[in-house]
Design a protein around this motif. Structure first.
Motif, PDB file in Angstrom:
ATOM      1  N   SER A 299       0.809  -1.217   0.000  1.00  0.00           N
ATOM      2  CA  SER A 299       0.000   0.000   0.000  1.00  0.00           C
ATOM      3  C   SER A 299       0.842   1.267   0.000  1.00  0.00           C
ATOM      4  O   SER A 299       0.321   2.356  -0.264  1.00  0.00           O
ATOM      5  CB  SER A 299      -0.941   0.017   1.213  1.00  0.00           C
ATOM      6  OG  SER A 299      -0.205  -0.068   2.423  1.00  0.00           O
ATOM      7  N   ASN A 300       2.137   1.150   0.288  1.00  0.00           N
ATOM      8  CA  ASN A 300       3.010   2.322   0.251  1.00  0.00           C
ATOM      9  C   ASN A 300       4.464   1.869   0.175  1.00  0.00           C
ATOM     10  O   ASN A 300       4.833   0.837   0.757  1.00  0.00           O
ATOM     11  CB  ASN A 300       2.809   3.198   1.485  1.00  0.00           C
ATOM     12  CG  ASN A 300       3.424   4.583   1.311  1.00  0.00           C
ATOM     13  OD1 ASN A 300       3.386   5.140   0.215  1.00  0.00           O
ATOM     14  ND2 ASN A 300       3.990   5.125   2.370  1.00  0.00           N
TER      15      ASN A 300
ATOM     16  N   GLN B 170       4.895  11.307   1.328  1.00  0.00           N
ATOM     17  CA  GLN B 170       3.610  11.324   0.664  1.00  0.00           C
ATOM     18  C   GLN B 170       3.782  11.615  -0.812  1.00  0.00           C
ATOM     19  O   GLN B 170       4.788  12.149  -1.254  1.00  0.00           O
ATOM     20  CB  GLN B 170       2.710  12.382   1.309  1.00  0.00           C
ATOM     21  CG  GLN B 170       2.393  12.041   2.768  1.00  0.00           C
ATOM     22  CD  GLN B 170       1.605  13.126   3.442  1.00  0.00           C
ATOM     23  OE1 GLN B 170       1.910  14.293   3.294  1.00  0.00           O
ATOM     24  NE2 GLN B 170       0.587  12.741   4.176  1.00  0.00           N
TER      25      GLN B 170
ATOM     26  N   LEU C  26       0.516  15.887  -0.628  1.00  0.00           N
ATOM     27  CA  LEU C  26      -0.461  14.843  -0.913  1.00  0.00           C
ATOM     28  C   LEU C  26      -1.414  15.267  -2.036  1.00  0.00           C
ATOM     29  O   LEU C  26      -1.972  16.370  -2.019  1.00  0.00           O
ATOM     30  CB  LEU C  26      -1.263  14.520   0.346  1.00  0.00           C
ATOM     31  CG  LEU C  26      -2.280  13.383   0.228  1.00  0.00           C
ATOM     32  CD1 LEU C  26      -1.581  12.070  -0.096  1.00  0.00           C
ATOM     33  CD2 LEU C  26      -3.087  13.254   1.518  1.00  0.00           C
TER      34      LEU C  26
ATOM     35  N   ASP D 133     -10.901  11.267   4.293  1.00  0.00           N
ATOM     36  CA  ASP D 133     -10.029  10.326   3.586  1.00  0.00           C
ATOM     37  C   ASP D 133      -9.648  10.915   2.232  1.00  0.00           C
ATOM     38  O   ASP D 133     -10.386  11.731   1.651  1.00  0.00           O
ATOM     39  CB  ASP D 133     -10.731   8.987   3.375  1.00  0.00           C
ATOM     40  CG  ASP D 133     -10.914   8.208   4.661  1.00  0.00           C
ATOM     41  OD1 ASP D 133     -10.282   8.572   5.661  1.00  0.00           O
ATOM     42  OD2 ASP D 133     -11.707   7.243   4.663  1.00  0.00           O
TER      43      ASP D 133
ATOM     44  N   THR E 270      -6.025   8.320  -3.502  1.00  0.00           N
ATOM     45  CA  THR E 270      -4.868   8.693  -4.323  1.00  0.00           C
ATOM     46  C   THR E 270      -4.727   7.834  -5.579  1.00  0.00           C
ATOM     47  O   THR E 270      -4.087   8.266  -6.536  1.00  0.00           O
ATOM     48  CB  THR E 270      -3.569   8.593  -3.508  1.00  0.00           C
ATOM     49  OG1 THR E 270      -3.401   7.242  -3.061  1.00  0.00           O
ATOM     50  CG2 THR E 270      -3.607   9.524  -2.310  1.00  0.00           C
TER      51      THR E 270
ATOM     52  N   ARG F 132      -5.847   7.115   1.742  1.00  0.00           N
ATOM     53  CA  ARG F 132      -4.952   7.553   2.819  1.00  0.00           C
ATOM     54  C   ARG F 132      -5.756   8.286   3.884  1.00  0.00           C
ATOM     55  O   ARG F 132      -6.609   9.123   3.575  1.00  0.00           O
ATOM     56  CB  ARG F 132      -3.856   8.469   2.280  1.00  0.00           C
ATOM     57  CG  ARG F 132      -2.824   7.738   1.435  1.00  0.00           C
ATOM     58  CD  ARG F 132      -1.729   8.693   0.954  1.00  0.00           C
ATOM     59  NE  ARG F 132      -0.763   8.011   0.123  1.00  0.00           N
ATOM     60  CZ  ARG F 132       0.347   7.423   0.579  1.00  0.00           C
ATOM     61  NH1 ARG F 132       0.596   7.440   1.874  1.00  0.00           N
ATOM     62  NH2 ARG F 132       1.182   6.814  -0.238  1.00  0.00           N
TER      63      ARG F 132
ATOM     64  N   ASP G 221      -1.663   7.319   6.565  1.00  0.00           N
ATOM     65  CA  ASP G 221      -1.569   5.860   6.487  1.00  0.00           C
ATOM     66  C   ASP G 221      -2.384   5.347   5.304  1.00  0.00           C
ATOM     67  O   ASP G 221      -3.575   5.644   5.180  1.00  0.00           O
ATOM     68  CB  ASP G 221      -2.079   5.215   7.771  1.00  0.00           C
ATOM     69  CG  ASP G 221      -1.210   5.558   8.965  1.00  0.00           C
ATOM     70  OD1 ASP G 221       0.013   5.684   8.769  1.00  0.00           O
ATOM     71  OD2 ASP G 221      -1.754   5.686  10.070  1.00  0.00           O
ATOM     72  N   PRO G 222      -1.760   4.544   4.416  1.00  0.00           N
ATOM     73  CA  PRO G 222      -2.478   4.058   3.238  1.00  0.00           C
ATOM     74  C   PRO G 222      -3.105   2.683   3.450  1.00  0.00           C
ATOM     75  O   PRO G 222      -2.614   1.879   4.240  1.00  0.00           O
ATOM     76  CB  PRO G 222      -1.359   3.967   2.192  1.00  0.00           C
ATOM     77  CG  PRO G 222      -0.156   3.589   3.000  1.00  0.00           C
ATOM     78  CD  PRO G 222      -0.321   4.230   4.363  1.00  0.00           C
TER      79      PRO G 222
END
Length: 487
Positions: free
Chosen positions: A302-303, A377, A414, A437, A440, A473, A477-478
Motif C-alpha cells: 500500500s506504500n 507522501q 499529498l 479520507d 490517491t 490515505r 496511512d495508506p
C-alpha cells in the motif's frame, strides 16, 4: 463474560485462606491411551529442574507528589488527603517495589532467558537457583517485540543448563510441562498438552504455542518443555476472566526465541531485516480488483517509502507472493520471514503486477534503524481553484484545494480526491471510508481529478470487473479498499 489477556506475572492471585478442594475425576482408560500417557513426569522433572530459576527484581518507584489520582482535582476532600499523606510520610519519597518471575539457564557460563516484562525497569535482578544459591544478574539485552530478555550471571563453576528444541515439530496433543515460580511458590511443575499452534496475540512477530499446562502469576519467563527435556517455548501470558489459570496459556515458540537470543548475545540488541513497504492482507473482496489474482493470498503493498523496496523497484499495488523462496500467504507471514532475515542479505522477491509476476532483487535494511522514519507522501502539482465535486460509489468527492489541505491538515505534497461525505447506507461506509479520507489511486493508477476516477470506473466495467480497487490515505496511512461497481 469478558476475558482478558494478561502477562502471567501480572495476574492478581485470587486465592484466599480457605482450603482448596480438589475434584478427582476417574474414568475408563483404554490400553492404547494408557500406553501413550506417561506413567510419571518425575524423572524428567528431576533432570530439568536444576536449570530453571526464580527471578526477583527490585525497582525504585517515585512516591506520590499529592492527592491527584485519589480524589478529583478541586474536590473538597483534596486538602484532607494531602494532610493524610503528609502525616504518613513526605510527599514524593521514592519507594522500592519488587516482582517475581521465572527463567532458565541456556549455557554453562550463565546466560539466562526470561520475559522482558519480568525485568523491565528493574534496578536489581536476583537469580535463585534450584539448590537455593543466589546470584545477581546483569541485563544483556531485551526485545519488547517478542517479550524476551537475556540475562547473565557470573558463577564459580559451570551451571546446569537446558537446550532449545524445534518448536515447529511440536504437534497439537503432544505432552508438555511448564516450570517456574507461580504465585511465589518456587520451582513448581505443571503438565498439559499443546492445545494449539501459531497463535498471534498482539505483536508483529508473535508465534505462540497454546497450552493447558497451568500457568499463573510468576510463571512468566519460565520454560515449556517437551518430553525430551528440550525447551520449545517461553511462558508469557494467559487468557483469563479472573486472573487465574483456566487452562489457556501462551508460550513464545522456541524458533522465534532462539533467533532473538542469538542476536542479543552477539549485539546486545535485535537486528531485524527491513524490506521497506507498508502492506495489508489480500481479502476476498480485494481479489476481484487485482488482475491476475484468483485467491486471497500474498501481501498487498500500500506504500513504498525510500528504502530497500523502492531501490529494488517494488511499487504500490504490487502483491508480494514469494519472499526469499517462501510463499507468502498473508502479511503476518511476510513480516515474520523478513524480520528473521539477516540485515544486508540480498533476497529474491516475486511480485504480481498488472496480471504478471516479476522477480526483483532486494538488499534488506535494518528495521530498528528505519522504524521511526516518516513515510513520504505522493507529490504533485498545485491544485487550481474551483475544484470539481461529484457523488460516486456512495462518496461525495472533491478535487484538492489549499483550503482542504489546511482544514484537514493534509500537508502540501499529498494529491488525490478528498472524501467530503459518505452515504451511511453505502458499501463505502460499510468498508470504513469516512470524510477526510483521500483517494490517491483507482485501479492502481493515480487519480487527482474527478474525470480520471470516472475513466477508471469505465475501464473496470468494460473489463467485466465487479469492483474497483482504491488506495485510500487517512492521516498519512495508506490502505486498499475494493468497492463494488453496482452502487
Amino acid at each position: 463474560m469478558a476475558y482478558t489477556l494478561r502477562p502471567a506475572r501480572r495476574i492478581t492471585a485470587v486465592f484466599g485462606a480457605a482450603a482448596v478442594s480438589v475434584l478427582m475425576v476417574f474414568g475408563t482408560v483404554t490400553q492404547t491411551e494408557a500406553q501413550a500417557r506417561p506413567e510419571s513426569f518425575a524423572e524428567l522433572a528431576e533432570t530439568i529442574s536444576p536449570s530453571v530459576v526464580n527471578i526477583t527484581t527490585s525497582t525504585t518507584v517515585a512516591g506520590r507528589t499529592g492527592p491527584r489520582g485519589m480524589v478529583p482535582e478541586g474536590s473538597p476532600f483534596e486538602d484532607f488527603f494531602r494532610e493524610f499523606q503528609d502525616r504518613n510520610g513526605p510527599n514524593g519519597r521514592p519507594r522500592r517495589s519488587s516482582a517475581l518471575g521465572s527463567g532458565f539457564v541456556i549455557s554453562e557460563d550463565g546466560f539466562v532467558v526470561t520475559n522482558n516484562h519480568v525485568i523491565e525497569n528493574a534496578d536489581e535482578i536476583l537469580i535463585e537457583f534450584f539448590n537455593g544459591s543466589e546470584l545477581p544478574a546483569e541485563l544483556v539485552g531485551t526485545d519488547p517485540n517478542t517479550d524476551i530478555a537475556l540475562l547473565k550471571v557470573e558463577a564459580d563453576g559451570p551451571l546446569p543448563f537446558v537446550r532449545f528444541g524445534d518448536s515447529d515439530t511440536a504437534r497439537v496433543g503432544d505432552w508438555v510441562i511448564a516450570m517456574g515460580n507461580p504465585l511465589g511458590q518456587g520451582f513448581s511443575v505443571s503438565a498439559g498438552i499443546v492445545s494449539a499452534r501459531n497463535r498471534a496475540l498482539s505483536g508483529s512477530y508473535d508465534d505462540y504455542i497454546q497450552t493447558d499446562a497451568a500457568i499463573n502469576r510468576g510463571n512468566s519467563g519460565g520454560p515449556l518443555f517437551n518430553m525430551d527435556g528440550d525447551v520449545i517455548g517461553v511462558n508469557t501470558a494467559i487468557l483469563s476472566p479472573n486472573g487465574g489459570s483456566i487452562g489457556i496459556g501462551f508460550s513464545m515458540a522456541s524458533n522465534v526465541v532462539t533467533n532473538v537470543i542469538d542476536q542479543l548475545q552477539e549485539f546486545g540488541e535485535t537486528r531485524r531485516g527491513w524490506l521497506g513497504v507498508s502492506i495489508q492482507d489480500v481479502t476476498d473482496d480485494l481479489v476481484e480488483g487485482i488482475e491476475g489474482l484468483d485467491e486471497a493470498r500474498g501481501a498487498l503493498v500500500s506504500n513504498v517509502p525510500e528504502g530497500p523496496a523502492m531501490d529494488a523497484g517494488i511499487e504500490t499495488g504490487d502483491v508480494i507472493v514469494t519472499f526469499d523462496g517462501v510463499d507468502v500467504e498473508d502479511t503476518r507471514e511476510l513480516v515474520r520471514v523478513v524480520g528473521n532475515s539477516p540485515v544486508g542479505k540480498t533476497v529474491r522477491v516475486i511480485v504480481l503486477r498488472d496480471g504478471r509476476t516479476q522477480t526483483l532483487s532486494v538488499t534488506l535494511g535494518r528495521r530498528e534503524e528505519a522504524v521511526n522514519a516518516s513515510m513520504p507522501q505522493t507529490g504533485g502539482d498545485d491544485t487550481p481553484e474551483g475544484p470539481a465535486t461529484a457523488q460516486i460509489l456512495g462518496l461525495t468527492l472533491s478535487e484538492m484545494t489549499d483550503e482542504l489541505r489546511d482544514e484537514l491538515e493534509l500537508g502540501t505534497a499529498l494529491e488525490g480526491l478528498v472524501v467530503t461525505d459518505v452515504d451511511e447506507t453505502s458499501q463505502a461506509y460499510e468498508k470504513g471510508l469516512r470524510a477526510g479520507d483521500v483517494i490517491t489511486e483507482a485501479g492502481q493508477q493515480k487519480v487527482t481529478e474527478i474525470p480520471a476516477l470516472e475513466t477508471r470506473i469505465e475501464e473496470a466495467e468494460e473489463a467485466g470487473r465487479k469492483s474497483l480497487l482504491l488506495l485510500v490515505r487517512r492521516a498519512g496511512d495508506p490502505r486498499f479498499v475494493a468497492l463494488g461497481l453496482e452502487e
